[in-house]
Write a protein that holds these residues in place. Sequence first.
Motif, PDB file in Angstrom:
ATOM      1  N   SER A   1      45.709  31.373  46.085  1.00  0.00           N
ATOM      2  CA  SER A   1      46.781  31.195  45.239  1.00  0.00           C
ATOM      3  C   SER A   1      47.899  32.319  45.386  1.00  0.00           C
ATOM      4  N   GLN A   2      49.067  31.643  45.080  1.00  0.00           N
ATOM      5  CA  GLN A   2      50.274  32.694  45.151  1.00  0.00           C
ATOM      6  C   GLN A   2      51.012  32.784  43.801  1.00  0.00           C
ATOM      7  N   ASP A   3      50.084  32.421  42.810  1.00  0.00           N
ATOM      8  CA  ASP A   3      50.745  32.192  41.478  1.00  0.00           C
ATOM      9  C   ASP A   3      50.234  33.319  40.498  1.00  0.00           C
ATOM     10  N   VAL A   4      51.111  34.279  40.036  1.00  0.00           N
ATOM     11  CA  VAL A   4      50.629  35.498  39.420  1.00  0.00           C
ATOM     12  C   VAL A   4      49.847  35.142  38.132  1.00  0.00           C
ATOM     13  N   ARG A   5      50.161  33.963  37.907  1.00  0.00           N
ATOM     14  CA  ARG A   5      49.618  33.422  36.378  1.00  0.00           C
ATOM     15  C   ARG A   5      48.102  33.027  36.730  1.00  0.00           C
ATOM     16  N   ASP A   6      47.756  32.475  37.789  1.00  0.00           N
ATOM     17  CA  ASP A   6      46.379  32.471  38.207  1.00  0.00           C
ATOM     18  C   ASP A   6      45.552  33.571  38.107  1.00  0.00           C
ATOM     19  N   ALA A   7      46.247  34.802  38.755  1.00  0.00           N
ATOM     20  CA  ALA A   7      45.425  36.220  38.546  1.00  0.00           C
ATOM     21  C   ALA A   7      45.253  36.521  37.107  1.00  0.00           C
ATOM     22  N   ILE A   8      46.270  36.179  36.420  1.00  0.00           N
ATOM     23  CA  ILE A   8      46.185  36.576  34.859  1.00  0.00           C
ATOM     24  C   ILE A   8      44.896  36.028  34.465  1.00  0.00           C
ATOM     25  N   ARG A   9      44.807  34.537  34.507  1.00  0.00           N
ATOM     26  CA  ARG A   9      43.717  33.715  34.224  1.00  0.00           C
ATOM     27  C   ARG A   9      42.364  34.401  34.549  1.00  0.00           C
ATOM     28  N   VAL A  10      42.260  34.688  35.917  1.00  0.00           N
ATOM     29  CA  VAL A  10      41.164  35.407  36.582  1.00  0.00           C
ATOM     30  C   VAL A  10      40.685  36.388  35.773  1.00  0.00           C
ATOM     31  N   ALA A  11      41.632  37.424  35.619  1.00  0.00           N
ATOM     32  CA  ALA A  11      41.537  38.762  34.996  1.00  0.00           C
ATOM     33  C   ALA A  11      40.824  38.448  33.621  1.00  0.00           C
ATOM     34  N   ARG A  12      41.336  37.373  33.011  1.00  0.00           N
ATOM     35  CA  ARG A  12      40.673  37.261  31.435  1.00  0.00           C
ATOM     36  C   ARG A  12      39.364  36.796  31.509  1.00  0.00           C
ATOM     37  N   LEU A  13      38.974  36.062  32.384  1.00  0.00           N
ATOM     38  CA  LEU A  13      37.803  35.269  32.368  1.00  0.00           C
ATOM     39  C   LEU A  13      36.759  36.245  33.080  1.00  0.00           C
ATOM     40  N   ALA A  14      36.844  37.220  33.958  1.00  0.00           N
ATOM     41  CA  ALA A  14      36.245  37.897  34.613  1.00  0.00           C
ATOM     42  C   ALA A  14      35.197  38.772  34.034  1.00  0.00           C
ATOM     43  N   PRO A  15      35.656  39.440  32.784  1.00  0.00           N
ATOM     44  CA  PRO A  15      34.574  40.079  32.140  1.00  0.00           C
ATOM     45  C   PRO A  15      33.456  39.335  31.716  1.00  0.00           C
ATOM     46  N   GLN A  16      33.780  37.820  31.604  1.00  0.00           N
ATOM     47  CA  GLN A  16      32.571  37.113  30.927  1.00  0.00           C
ATOM     48  C   GLN A  16      31.908  36.587  32.109  1.00  0.00           C
ATOM     49  N   VAL A  17      32.307  36.330  33.378  1.00  0.00           N
ATOM     50  CA  VAL A  17      31.636  35.665  34.389  1.00  0.00           C
ATOM     51  C   VAL A  17      31.805  36.234  35.706  1.00  0.00           C
ATOM     52  N   GLY A  18      32.365  37.230  35.730  1.00  0.00           N
ATOM     53  CA  GLY A  18      32.594  38.004  37.249  1.00  0.00           C
ATOM     54  C   GLY A  18      33.818  37.369  37.899  1.00  0.00           C
ATOM     55  N   VAL A  19      34.319  38.107  38.899  1.00  0.00           N
ATOM     56  CA  VAL A  19      35.523  37.633  39.269  1.00  0.00           C
ATOM     57  C   VAL A  19      35.463  36.337  40.403  1.00  0.00           C
TER      58      VAL A  19
ATOM     59  N   ASN B   1      45.746  45.569  31.402  1.00  0.00           N
ATOM     60  CA  ASN B   1      44.724  46.567  31.120  1.00  0.00           C
ATOM     61  C   ASN B   1      43.541  46.932  32.064  1.00  0.00           C
ATOM     62  N   LEU B   2      43.677  46.287  32.949  1.00  0.00           N
ATOM     63  CA  LEU B   2      42.563  46.426  34.083  1.00  0.00           C
ATOM     64  C   LEU B   2      42.485  47.654  34.927  1.00  0.00           C
ATOM     65  N   VAL B   3      41.210  48.131  35.265  1.00  0.00           N
ATOM     66  CA  VAL B   3      41.386  49.393  36.062  1.00  0.00           C
ATOM     67  C   VAL B   3      41.845  49.312  37.425  1.00  0.00           C
ATOM     68  N   GLU B   4      42.199  50.086  37.789  1.00  0.00           N
ATOM     69  CA  GLU B   4      42.963  49.770  39.205  1.00  0.00           C
ATOM     70  C   GLU B   4      41.977  49.066  40.313  1.00  0.00           C
ATOM     71  N   GLU B   5      40.723  49.404  40.362  1.00  0.00           N
ATOM     72  CA  GLU B   5      39.810  48.924  41.331  1.00  0.00           C
ATOM     73  C   GLU B   5      39.720  47.439  41.077  1.00  0.00           C
ATOM     74  N   MET B   6      39.582  47.049  39.908  1.00  0.00           N
ATOM     75  CA  MET B   6      39.377  45.730  39.441  1.00  0.00           C
ATOM     76  C   MET B   6      40.652  44.990  39.606  1.00  0.00           C
ATOM     77  N   ALA B   7      41.723  45.318  39.378  1.00  0.00           N
ATOM     78  CA  ALA B   7      42.780  44.856  39.733  1.00  0.00           C
ATOM     79  C   ALA B   7      43.086  44.476  41.201  1.00  0.00           C
ATOM     80  N   GLN B   8      42.992  45.608  41.900  1.00  0.00           N
ATOM     81  CA  GLN B   8      42.975  45.311  43.497  1.00  0.00           C
ATOM     82  C   GLN B   8      41.988  44.256  44.014  1.00  0.00           C
ATOM     83  N   ASP B   9      40.739  44.369  43.379  1.00  0.00           N
ATOM     84  CA  ASP B   9      39.821  43.288  43.763  1.00  0.00           C
ATOM     85  C   ASP B   9      40.303  41.780  43.470  1.00  0.00           C
ATOM     86  N   ILE B  10      40.588  41.678  42.369  1.00  0.00           N
ATOM     87  CA  ILE B  10      41.110  40.200  42.036  1.00  0.00           C
ATOM     88  C   ILE B  10      42.390  40.002  42.962  1.00  0.00           C
TER      89      ILE B  10
END
Length: 307
Positions: free
Chosen positions: A274-292, A257-266
């Motif tokens: 990284s080439q691992d989609v799971r890394d991206a998911i982890r980043v997305a989950r922590l980003a609201p707290q600490v930034g991308v 449920n990220l907005v398009e720009e944020m997803a694109q940014d990550i």
Amino acid sequence: MKEGDTELLMEIARFETSVDVEKDYRIGWSWRHVRIWPATLSRLFKDGYLDNVFRSNSYTGYRLSEKAKALVLANQEKDTDDSQTAPLLKPSDDLFTDIIGHEDVKELLKATLLAEKPVHIMLTGPPALAKTLFLWDIEQTFGEQAIWLVGSATSKAGLWDLVAEREPKILLIDEMDKMNTVDMAALLTLMEGGRLVRAKRGRELDINNPLKVVAASNRLERLSPELRSRFAIRRLNPYSRSEFLTVVRGVLVRKENLVEEMAQDIASRLDGISQDVRDAIRVARLAPQVGVDKAISLLLGSEMNER
Ligand SMILES: Nc1ncnc2c1ncn2[C@@H]1O[C@H](COP(=O)(O)OP(=O)(O)O)[C@@H](O)[C@H]1O
Ligand SMILES: [Mg+2]
């Protein structure tokens, strides 16, 4: 009633008028005749649009109910006004829509699922390429007709009995490489002739309707050559850089449920790290707290230093 159901019922009505139902379909038609997924039919049945005129382990026969016929009639009258409606969406087009790319794998699996006789498929390749997701989607569509096994958990007592009892059409096996040798041996005979030797009293599956196996495995080395040869082994290759960007953007927007720009940014900041989609998911989950940026360096610090 779901969107598109009316069109499905119209399609079925066209089928029923094109054949001699009383003569050739006295036990009803099945999903194969109308080419509509079993799970969809069973939903229409629950909603009262289909009558179930026959049911056995290997055949479920339906006919349109009076309720459905009334609906079809009403729509046929309307149809003459706006005959330029969108082309019919087959429910099979629904399957795998949450998976981005992998078009040839989707086609292969759909063909397999529609095929009369079994072709077993094994998806293999490194982690995070949507292998498990493919199995999930099949389970979603086929419901009761599919049984889900995870390799590492198979040996549990009674599991093969469950397979014998439920007589599924599809066996979904994830992490096949973790399955123990005894279960693998059981699977071997099951795939060959529909015979299930591990279940109590050597119960046999319905041989006229042998099941299809769809499996996933990170590695193939642990699988015996006999077992491997029973599968069409489909290798999923790691995503290219541009595929990775597309997949990550899609997954982050649709599932996280990220907005398009944020997803694109990550996605673009992970490019080359990284080439691992799971890394991206982890980043997305922590980003609201600490930034991308911070999330990436916290999670993938060492990889970044190595560059
Ligand atoms: N092509 C893709 N389309 C949609 N989601 C994907 C895709 N590739 C990876 N993912 C996501 O990555 C994660 C890992 O996928 P998964 O199916 O568990 O991979 P595997 O079983 O191959 O290790 C899941 O959250 C999944 O949604
Ligand atoms: Mg997996």
